[in-house]
Design an enzyme around this catalytic site. Structure first.
Site, mmCIF file in Angstrom:
data_model
loop_
_atom_site.group_PDB
_atom_site.id
_atom_site.type_symbol
_atom_site.label_atom_id
_atom_site.label_comp_id
_atom_site.label_asym_id
_atom_site.label_seq_id
_atom_site.Cartn_x
_atom_site.Cartn_y
_atom_site.Cartn_z
ATOM 1 N N ASP A 260 0.968 3.288 7.777
ATOM 2 C CA ASP A 260 0.289 2.208 7.742
ATOM 3 C C ASP A 260 0.107 1.701 9.318
ATOM 4 O O ASP A 260 1.066 1.627 9.938
ATOM 5 C CB ASP A 260 0.855 0.702 6.923
ATOM 6 C CG ASP A 260 -0.293 -0.322 6.770
ATOM 7 O OD1 ASP A 260 -0.556 -0.288 5.516
ATOM 8 O OD2 ASP A 260 -0.691 -0.998 7.887
ATOM 9 N N ILE A 261 -0.957 1.357 9.751
ATOM 10 C CA ILE A 261 -1.309 1.089 11.015
ATOM 11 C C ILE A 261 -0.689 -0.285 11.526
ATOM 12 O O ILE A 261 -0.298 -0.418 12.824
ATOM 13 C CB ILE A 261 -2.931 0.883 11.355
ATOM 14 C CG1 ILE A 261 -3.331 1.250 12.867
ATOM 15 C CG2 ILE A 261 -3.448 -0.350 10.792
ATOM 16 C CD1 ILE A 261 -4.842 1.665 12.956
ATOM 17 N N ASN B 121 -1.898 -3.710 -4.359
ATOM 18 C CA ASN B 121 -2.809 -4.931 -4.561
ATOM 19 C C ASN B 121 -3.930 -4.658 -5.050
ATOM 20 O O ASN B 121 -4.694 -3.578 -4.718
ATOM 21 C CB ASN B 121 -2.995 -5.470 -2.802
ATOM 22 C CG ASN B 121 -1.557 -5.788 -2.206
ATOM 23 O OD1 ASN B 121 -0.800 -6.430 -2.827
ATOM 24 N ND2 ASN B 121 -1.520 -5.750 -0.935
ATOM 25 N N GLY C 6 -4.950 -9.474 -3.019
ATOM 26 C CA GLY C 6 -4.778 -9.512 -1.582
ATOM 27 C C GLY C 6 -5.323 -8.100 -0.988
ATOM 28 O O GLY C 6 -4.936 -7.600 0.200
ATOM 29 N N GLN C 7 -6.116 -7.255 -1.789
ATOM 30 C CA GLN C 7 -6.526 -6.140 -1.356
ATOM 31 C C GLN C 7 -7.638 -6.231 -0.246
ATOM 32 O O GLN C 7 -8.662 -7.068 -0.617
ATOM 33 C CB GLN C 7 -7.262 -5.344 -2.757
ATOM 34 C CG GLN C 7 -7.587 -3.968 -2.436
ATOM 35 C CD GLN C 7 -8.175 -3.304 -3.837
ATOM 36 O OE1 GLN C 7 -8.260 -3.789 -4.677
ATOM 37 N NE2 GLN C 7 -8.514 -1.881 -3.495
ATOM 38 N N HIS D 76 -4.805 2.252 -3.534
ATOM 39 C CA HIS D 76 -3.491 2.560 -2.718
ATOM 40 C C HIS D 76 -2.418 1.928 -3.108
ATOM 41 O O HIS D 76 -2.049 0.863 -3.599
ATOM 42 C CB HIS D 76 -3.826 2.525 -1.267
ATOM 43 C CG HIS D 76 -4.154 1.092 -0.786
ATOM 44 N ND1 HIS D 76 -5.634 0.506 -0.883
ATOM 45 C CD2 HIS D 76 -3.476 0.220 -0.265
ATOM 46 C CE1 HIS D 76 -5.532 -0.840 -0.678
ATOM 47 N NE2 HIS D 76 -4.493 -0.924 -0.035
ATOM 48 N N LEU D 77 -1.231 2.749 -2.803
ATOM 49 C CA LEU D 77 0.219 2.076 -3.128
ATOM 50 C C LEU D 77 0.794 1.743 -1.870
ATOM 51 O O LEU D 77 0.609 2.768 -0.722
ATOM 52 C CB LEU D 77 0.950 3.270 -3.925
ATOM 53 C CG LEU D 77 1.148 3.192 -5.360
ATOM 54 C CD1 LEU D 77 -0.263 3.603 -6.058
ATOM 55 C CD2 LEU D 77 2.031 4.340 -5.815
ATOM 56 N N HIS D 78 1.322 0.833 -1.636
ATOM 57 C CA HIS D 78 2.435 0.520 -0.424
ATOM 58 C C HIS D 78 3.532 0.907 -0.590
ATOM 59 O O HIS D 78 4.121 0.483 -1.789
ATOM 60 C CB HIS D 78 2.088 -0.802 -0.101
ATOM 61 C CG HIS D 78 0.891 -1.433 0.359
ATOM 62 N ND1 HIS D 78 0.506 -1.770 1.634
ATOM 63 C CD2 HIS D 78 -0.099 -1.865 -0.177
ATOM 64 C CE1 HIS D 78 -0.766 -2.207 1.899
ATOM 65 N NE2 HIS D 78 -1.124 -2.390 0.670
#
Ligand code: 5GP
Ligand code: ZN
Length: 112
Positions: free
Chosen positions: A29-30, A85, A91-92, A98-100
């Site tokens: 993640d950035i 999300n 909160g997407q 995508h999975l965090h």
């Protein structure tokens, strides 16, 4: 192509790879929210979990088991969190499922 994560998949936008196969891609993640913060995305564009169908069952299972594999590779024996999300209230912000994978610190509950 407008989807940010589809552009990352195409290599149009650079990313730091963590894992890759025929079905999915994982990258850092950035804006990491934990010492380990990996995003795991299907190569198939699905806007969110709300758009997943029965047809995606194997793909979703694949993402989950790969998240566990990546967690093991990152030595997250102390535990970790997998977050999906979904939609505005979820909160997407990027509309490609995508999975965090978050770990490396103690995570509070409930989330904000
Ligand atoms: P969401 O809020 O949709 O659940 O998560 C989107 C995630 O994508 C955020 O954690 C955000 O930091 C990350 N992100 C947004 N743009 C980029 C980018 O260009 N590259 C990478 N590696 N991550 C991004
Ligand atoms: Zn996409």
């Amino acid at each position: 192509m407008t989807c940010l994560f589809c552009r990352i998949l195409q290599g149009e936008i650079p990313s730091k790879p963590v894992y890759s196969d025929d079905l999915c891609y994982a990258f850092s993640d950035i804006q990491p929210q934990a010492p380990t913060h990996v995003l795991l995305i299907p190569r198939k564009h699905i806007p969110s979990l709300a758009f997943a169908t029965q047809e995606d069952t194997n793909l979703l299972g694949h993402l989950m088991s790969k998240a566990a594999e990546i967690a093991r590779e990152h030595s997250l024996e102390g535990g970790y969190r997998v977050v999906l999300n979904t939609g505005d209230d979820g909160g997407q912000t990027v509309h490609h499922l995508h999975l965090h994978l978050l770990g490396g610190r103690s995570l509070a509950w409930p989330p904000g």
